[in-house]
Write a protein that holds these residues in place. Structure first.
Motif, PDB file in Angstrom:
ATOM      1  N   LEU A  67       0.835  -1.196   0.000  1.00 34.46           N
ATOM      2  CA  LEU A  67       0.000   0.000   0.000  1.00 34.46           C
ATOM      3  C   LEU A  67       0.869   1.246   0.000  1.00 34.46           C
ATOM      4  O   LEU A  67       1.919   1.294   0.642  1.00 34.46           O
ATOM      5  CB  LEU A  67      -0.914   0.008   1.227  1.00 34.46           C
ATOM      6  CG  LEU A  67      -1.815  -1.215   1.396  1.00 34.46           C
ATOM      7  CD1 LEU A  67      -2.627  -1.103   2.677  1.00 34.46           C
ATOM      8  CD2 LEU A  67      -2.726  -1.395   0.185  1.00 34.46           C
ATOM      9  N   ALA A 109      -6.901   3.025   1.353  1.00 34.92           N
ATOM     10  CA  ALA A 109      -5.507   2.883   0.949  1.00 34.92           C
ATOM     11  C   ALA A 109      -5.416   2.530  -0.539  1.00 34.92           C
ATOM     12  O   ALA A 109      -6.312   1.900  -1.103  1.00 34.92           O
ATOM     13  CB  ALA A 109      -4.825   1.815   1.787  1.00 34.92           C
ATOM     14  N   ASN A 111      -3.367   0.579  -3.465  1.00 38.09           N
ATOM     15  CA  ASN A 111      -2.394  -0.484  -3.730  1.00 38.09           C
ATOM     16  C   ASN A 111      -1.377  -0.001  -4.756  1.00 38.09           C
ATOM     17  O   ASN A 111      -1.713   0.744  -5.689  1.00 38.09           O
ATOM     18  CB  ASN A 111      -3.098  -1.740  -4.240  1.00 38.09           C
ATOM     19  CG  ASN A 111      -2.169  -2.940  -4.286  1.00 38.09           C
ATOM     20  OD1 ASN A 111      -1.296  -3.051  -5.163  1.00 38.09           O
ATOM     21  ND2 ASN A 111      -2.352  -3.856  -3.352  1.00 38.09           N
TER      22      ASN A 111
END
Length: 289
Positions: A67, A109, A111
């Motif tokens: 992340l 978040a 990736n």
């Protein structure tokens, strides 16, 4: 009335070219400054895994997931901020502007493998006792979903007719129960510049900073914010959060500084001070969404 326009880029603008243009950009001499309504979008981009790893190391984030650190997308937006401020309709000179406030909202978040659209535009201008505050808003969408947003406020110093209030910064510091102490090396600004692309001379060497009126070179404000995020964000146990900071006094390198913080449920209040605990360098808060 000015109609808004949209510029779509397929690759990140070259930072050296942007800085060379910034050195000679004078801005407009307007008594009532107006901001361009252009939106600049960097489309279909993906973060560079090597740069993300270098960023984590430089800012203190753990290397334990795929992340993006919450502050990393600012690096993707920064060249677009410069492009906006280099538009011929922008009323101020770029050099000499000071980043005084930064607000980041992460809805989820990101990736490292996800494809992003990064869009930047001016969102507000305010006359203050010191000059003008100019806001740049950044939004990151992934397949149409808004996942990350920021507002960067830059000060343009001008003489105004607004009375300046007395400085009460030091008296506004409150005791916070938890502390960390960090040692910052003289080359921190150069190391961060290589990763971030923000090679403003005030961050690189004492001599180059003195050319712009500083007594020595100073750390990047966004490095300080990232270092705080690395230390504190995981205490909220959620990726969806907001982190707001006000940049106060510059941090001259090399030096030692202290992080002070307190957590009440889903909110963390913090500040960065000099090693004596007297001078404020940054104040802010983090809270879960």
């Amino acid at each position: 009335m000015h109609s808004s326009s949209r510029v779509i880029l397929n690759e990140t603008p070259g930072i050296l070219s942007l800085y060379s243009r910034a050195l000679f950009a004078k801005g407009l001499n307007s008594s009532i400054p107006k901001l361009p309504t252009t939106n600049i979008t960097l489309a279909n981009i993906k973060a560079d895994a090597k740069k993300v790893s270098q960023y984590r190391e430089a800012c203190g984030f753990k290397q334990d997931n795929n992340l993006l650190p919450i502050t990393f997308p600012h690096l993707l937006a920064f060249p677009l901020h410069l492009e906006l401020m280099l538009l011929k309709e922008f009323p101020f000179a770029v050099m000499g502007m000071v980043h005084i406030r930064n607000e980041i909202t992460q809805f989820r978040a990101i990736n490292i493998l996800e494809i992003m659209d990064v869009s930047c535009s001016f969102s507000d201008i305010r006359k203050t006792d010191k000059g003008y505050d100019v806001d740049i808003q950044t939004e990151i969408h992934i397949t149409g979903e808004l996942v990350w947003q920021s507002i960067s406020t830059n000060l343009v110093r001008k003489k105004t007719d607004i009375a300046s209030p007395k400085n009460k910064e030091q008296s506004q510091l409150t005791d916070l129960p938890y502390k960390e102490f960090w040692n910052l090396s003289s080359d921190l600004g150069r190391r961060y510049a290589l990763i971030s692309g923000d090679s403003n001379p005030i961050h690189l060497f004492s001599l180059s900073a003195k050319l712009f009126g500083f007594k020595g070179h100073i750390t990047h404000g966004m490095w300080t914010k990232a270092r705080v995020a690395a230390a504190l964000c995981n205490k909220l146990n959620t990726d969806a959060c907001k982190i707001i900071v006000d940049f106060k006094l510059p941090i001259f390198l090399p030096t030692s500084i202290q992080l002070n913080y307190d957590q009440q449920e889903n909110t963390i209040n913090f500040d960065i001070r000099d090693n004596t605990g007297i001078k404020p360098h940054m104040k802010g808060e983090i809270y879960a969404l």
